[in-house]
Write a protein that holds these residues in place. Structure first.
Motif, PDB file in Angstrom:
ATOM      1  N   GLU A   1     -39.180  97.442  -0.307  1.00  0.00           N
ATOM      2  CA  GLU A   1     -38.766  98.556  -1.150  1.00  0.00           C
ATOM      3  C   GLU A   1     -37.928  98.067  -2.328  1.00  0.00           C
ATOM      4  OE1 GLU A   1     -35.692  98.101   2.149  1.00  0.00           O
ATOM      5  OE2 GLU A   1     -37.877  98.003   1.923  1.00  0.00           O
ATOM      6  N   LEU A   2     -37.312  96.901  -2.179  1.00  0.00           N
ATOM      7  CA  LEU A   2     -36.495  96.354  -3.259  1.00  0.00           C
ATOM      8  C   LEU A   2     -37.332  95.598  -4.288  1.00  0.00           C
ATOM      9  CD1 LEU A   2     -33.450  95.078  -1.165  1.00  0.00           C
ATOM     10  CD2 LEU A   2     -33.675  97.217  -2.428  1.00  0.00           C
ATOM     11  N   LEU A   3     -38.598  95.308  -3.942  1.00  0.00           N
ATOM     12  CA  LEU A   3     -39.481  94.701  -4.927  1.00  0.00           C
ATOM     13  C   LEU A   3     -39.797  95.686  -6.046  1.00  0.00           C
ATOM     14  CD1 LEU A   3     -41.955  92.799  -2.575  1.00  0.00           C
ATOM     15  CD2 LEU A   3     -40.182  91.804  -4.017  1.00  0.00           C
ATOM     16  N   GLU A   4     -39.722  96.973  -5.726  1.00  0.00           N
ATOM     17  CA  GLU A   4     -39.930  98.019  -6.720  1.00  0.00           C
ATOM     18  C   GLU A   4     -38.609  98.453  -7.346  1.00  0.00           C
ATOM     19  OE1 GLU A   4     -42.896  98.865  -7.656  1.00  0.00           O
ATOM     20  OE2 GLU A   4     -43.900  97.644  -6.151  1.00  0.00           O
TER      21      GLU A   4
ATOM     22  N   CYS B   1     -22.087  77.149   6.600  1.00  0.00           N
ATOM     23  CA  CYS B   1     -23.006  78.277   6.489  1.00  0.00           C
ATOM     24  C   CYS B   1     -22.519  79.313   5.486  1.00  0.00           C
ATOM     25  CB  CYS B   1     -23.231  78.940   7.851  1.00  0.00           C
ATOM     26  SG  CYS B   1     -21.736  79.656   8.553  1.00  0.00           S
ATOM     27  N   ARG B   2     -23.477  80.056   4.958  1.00  0.00           N
ATOM     28  CA  ARG B   2     -23.235  81.323   4.268  1.00  0.00           C
ATOM     29  C   ARG B   2     -24.027  82.342   5.082  1.00  0.00           C
ATOM     30  NH1 ARG B   2     -19.984  80.787  -0.626  1.00  0.00           N
ATOM     31  NH2 ARG B   2     -20.848  82.833  -1.152  1.00  0.00           N
ATOM     32  N   ASP B   3     -23.331  83.156   5.843  1.00  0.00           N
ATOM     33  CA  ASP B   3     -24.007  83.961   6.860  1.00  0.00           C
ATOM     34  C   ASP B   3     -24.957  85.002   6.284  1.00  0.00           C
ATOM     35  OD1 ASP B   3     -23.180  82.678   9.079  1.00  0.00           O
ATOM     36  OD2 ASP B   3     -21.601  84.094   9.632  1.00  0.00           O
ATOM     37  N   LEU B   4     -24.593  85.671   5.212  1.00  0.00           N
ATOM     38  CA  LEU B   4     -25.482  86.676   4.636  1.00  0.00           C
ATOM     39  C   LEU B   4     -25.074  86.951   3.187  1.00  0.00           C
ATOM     40  CD1 LEU B   4     -27.919  88.230   5.795  1.00  0.00           C
ATOM     41  CD2 LEU B   4     -26.425  90.232   5.987  1.00  0.00           C
ATOM     42  N   GLU B   5     -26.036  86.764   2.280  1.00  0.00           N
ATOM     43  CA  GLU B   5     -25.828  87.028   0.866  1.00  0.00           C
ATOM     44  C   GLU B   5     -27.013  87.833   0.338  1.00  0.00           C
ATOM     45  OE1 GLU B   5     -23.077  86.137  -0.554  1.00  0.00           O
ATOM     46  OE2 GLU B   5     -22.292  84.703   0.923  1.00  0.00           O
ATOM     47  N   LYS B   6     -26.869  88.398  -0.848  1.00  0.00           N
ATOM     48  CA  LYS B   6     -27.930  89.199  -1.453  1.00  0.00           C
ATOM     49  C   LYS B   6     -28.754  88.369  -2.432  1.00  0.00           C
ATOM     50  CE  LYS B   6     -25.581  93.670  -1.136  1.00  0.00           C
ATOM     51  NZ  LYS B   6     -25.060  94.837  -1.897  1.00  0.00           N
ATOM     52  N   HIS B   7     -30.044  88.712  -2.506  1.00  0.00           N
ATOM     53  CA  HIS B   7     -30.890  88.180  -3.577  1.00  0.00           C
ATOM     54  C   HIS B   7     -31.735  89.326  -4.118  1.00  0.00           C
ATOM     55  CE1 HIS B   7     -34.906  87.807  -1.485  1.00  0.00           C
ATOM     56  NE2 HIS B   7     -34.125  87.911  -0.437  1.00  0.00           N
ATOM     57  N   ALA B   8     -32.629  89.029  -5.032  1.00  0.00           N
ATOM     58  CA  ALA B   8     -33.276  90.078  -5.807  1.00  0.00           C
ATOM     59  C   ALA B   8     -34.106  91.050  -4.978  1.00  0.00           C
ATOM     60  CB  ALA B   8     -34.162  89.450  -6.892  1.00  0.00           C
ATOM     61  N   CYS B   9     -34.625  90.630  -3.849  1.00  0.00           N
ATOM     62  CA  CYS B   9     -35.422  91.556  -3.034  1.00  0.00           C
ATOM     63  C   CYS B   9     -35.008  91.498  -1.566  1.00  0.00           C
ATOM     64  CB  CYS B   9     -36.915  91.302  -3.193  1.00  0.00           C
ATOM     65  SG  CYS B   9     -37.465  89.652  -2.753  1.00  0.00           S
TER      66      CYS B   9
ATOM     67  N   GLY C   1     -31.341  85.331  -9.157  1.00  0.00           N
ATOM     68  CA  GLY C   1     -31.351  85.979 -10.457  1.00  0.00           C
ATOM     69  C   GLY C   1     -31.648  87.457 -10.300  1.00  0.00           C
ATOM     70  N   ARG C   2     -31.684  88.171 -11.412  1.00  0.00           N
ATOM     71  CA  ARG C   2     -31.931  89.606 -11.347  1.00  0.00           C
ATOM     72  C   ARG C   2     -33.344  89.919 -10.888  1.00  0.00           C
ATOM     73  NH1 ARG C   2     -29.870  92.283 -16.870  1.00  0.00           N
ATOM     74  NH2 ARG C   2     -30.587  94.133 -15.731  1.00  0.00           N
ATOM     75  N   ASP C   3     -34.276  89.016 -11.129  1.00  0.00           N
ATOM     76  CA  ASP C   3     -35.674  89.287 -10.811  1.00  0.00           C
ATOM     77  C   ASP C   3     -36.331  88.194  -9.966  1.00  0.00           C
ATOM     78  OD1 ASP C   3     -36.208  91.711 -12.642  1.00  0.00           O
ATOM     79  OD2 ASP C   3     -35.281  90.240 -13.967  1.00  0.00           O
ATOM     80  N   ALA C   4     -35.591  87.159  -9.618  1.00  0.00           N
ATOM     81  CA  ALA C   4     -36.212  86.043  -8.911  1.00  0.00           C
ATOM     82  C   ALA C   4     -35.202  85.335  -8.022  1.00  0.00           C
ATOM     83  CB  ALA C   4     -36.810  85.047  -9.915  1.00  0.00           C
ATOM     84  N   THR C   5     -35.742  84.618  -7.050  1.00  0.00           N
ATOM     85  CA  THR C   5     -34.923  83.821  -6.133  1.00  0.00           C
ATOM     86  C   THR C   5     -35.568  82.446  -5.986  1.00  0.00           C
ATOM     87  OG1 THR C   5     -34.322  85.820  -4.916  1.00  0.00           O
ATOM     88  CG2 THR C   5     -33.905  83.709  -3.831  1.00  0.00           C
TER      89      THR C   5
END
Length: 390
Positions: free
Chosen positions: A355-358, A43-51, A74-78
């Motif tokens: 809110e991260l989509l903006e 597992c990877r328990d929690l990671e960040k993505h663009a939104c 990516g900076r704008d997509a997952t």
């Protein structure tokens, strides 16, 4: 107990388990379970993505893992890919190595992402694998009998794109009144157990009265395979492979006149709404034991960290219960033998923080392969320029 925790802390890779404070929702028991419990669970328990954030988990049951999977941030997509192989791991591995590359190539050429771009990436992957089967048939004929379901999701510029072959499934969890969560299935299961799929297959083969029939209590295409769409399975798509004696397990009474299976994906897109809170992408091994609604309620009612692993654990407990066993009993079994109790299972949970989509979240640009635990830079940064110019 404190001494045991201190010893375990020396064994745990720091980056994966840094989120152990209460605010992040991590649980010491979960860490202990991951480290000392199921040796076939990754597992990877929690990671960040663009939104937002995502959680990723895989459990192996087969002698050789047939599920392959990836998340590309990516900076704008997952990008999320879940590839459930059958007959062997060759097709699912090929998809994991090539489909995303075909996608980025088509995105670069056309300057956008669309449903047609997704279809083109699937088609190029199918043609590439069938070409490999043809090239290597003399030395590895069994590759003609391997195939894979294929589930892909892309989050880009406030839109979710989903493409699917086979019976892996994407489900979105949306909030409604009274803080309840509602499951919506985004994909169609291409499985002969569903009457609509049987009718679809029969309509495509009106001259073949044996195109789909029940064998050993299970509906199957040509009495062999349950899924009606896949990448690979060359012996059910190309006549030159259909009667080869190298794989007698998959015997056809006569050569096929046209492809029995198709690699045309079902593609779906939707503008993400504020009530869309997360999406679950998983191979059919999860949905064999959990309903869509059960899965979204588990995600909704539990901390984010380790949520994909939690879904796996609930499914495995249910698999054990059906056999009048405990999950602890199943954990003691070797891979291969364990397939008698559950399938390989892959789960990716993608949280959608609107809110991260903006606001452009500075998420790392990473390529993560499930179970193999390989991490490297992702080519999805190509979309950054497209997003700015669109």
């Amino acid at each position: 107990m404190q001494r045991l925790l201190a010893r375990i802390a020396c064994w745990i890779p720091v980056p994966r388990y840094v989120r152990m404070n209460k605010d992040d929702g991590a649980d010491v028991d979960d860490v202990l379970d991951s480290m000392l419990g199921d040796s076939l669970l990754w597992c990877r328990d929690l990671e960040k993505h663009a939104c937002g954030e995502f959680s990723f988990a895989v459990v192996q049951a087969n002698e050789v893992l047939e599920d392959q999977s990836q998340v590309e941030t990516g900076r704008d997509a997952t990008f999320i890919g879940v590839y459930d192989g059958h007959g062997g791991p060759e097709a699912s591995r090929f998809i994991c190595d090539h489909l995303f590359l075909h996608l980025t190539k088509h995105v670069r050429e056309h300057g956008t992402i669309s449903e047609d771009i997704l279809r083109s990436a699937f088609s190029a992957t199918e043609e590439g694998f069938l070409a490999l089967v043809r090239q290597t048939f003399g030395i590895k004929p069994l590759m003609a009998a391997t195939g894979s379901c294929c589930l892909v999701g892309i989050v880009w510029r406030g839109t979710l794109y989903v493409a699917n072959l086979g019976d892996s499934r994407a489900v979105i969890g949306s909030s409604c009144n009274s803080n309840k969560i509602v499951a919506e299935q985004l994909t169609q299961d291409h499985n002969a157990s569903i009457e609509e799929i049987r009718e679809e297959v029969r309509s495509l083969h009106p001259d073949d009265e044996h195109i789909v029939f029940m064998k050993n209590g299970v509906w199957r295409i040509k009495g062999i395979i349950q899924v009606s769409r896949s990448i690979g399975d060359a012996y059910l798509k190309r006549s030159e492979f259909s009667m080869d004696p190298s794989f007698p397990r998959f015997h056809l009474p006569e050569p096929i006149r046209r492809p029995v299976l198709t690699a045309e994906p079902s593609v779906y897109s939707r503008a993400l709404r504020s009530q869309d809170k997360f999406a679950i992408f998983a191979s059919d091994g999860l949905w064999e034991h959990l309903t869509n609604q059960q899965a979204v309620e588990i995600v909704h009612n539990n901390p984010r960290a380790g949520i994909a692993r939690r879904l796996l654990k609930v499914a495995l407990n249910e698999a054990a219960r059906k056999k009048e066993m405990s999950y602890a009993d199943i954990q003691k079994l070797e891979k291969g033998t364990r397939r008698n109790y559950h399938d390989d299972i892959t789960v990716v949970v993608i949280y959608l923080d609107h809110e991260l989509l903006e606001d452009k979240l500075q998420a790392p640009e990473l390529s993560i392969r499930g179970f193999m635990d390989t991490v490297g830079p992702s080519n999805f940064s190509i979309l950054h320029g497209i997003a700015n110019n669109a």
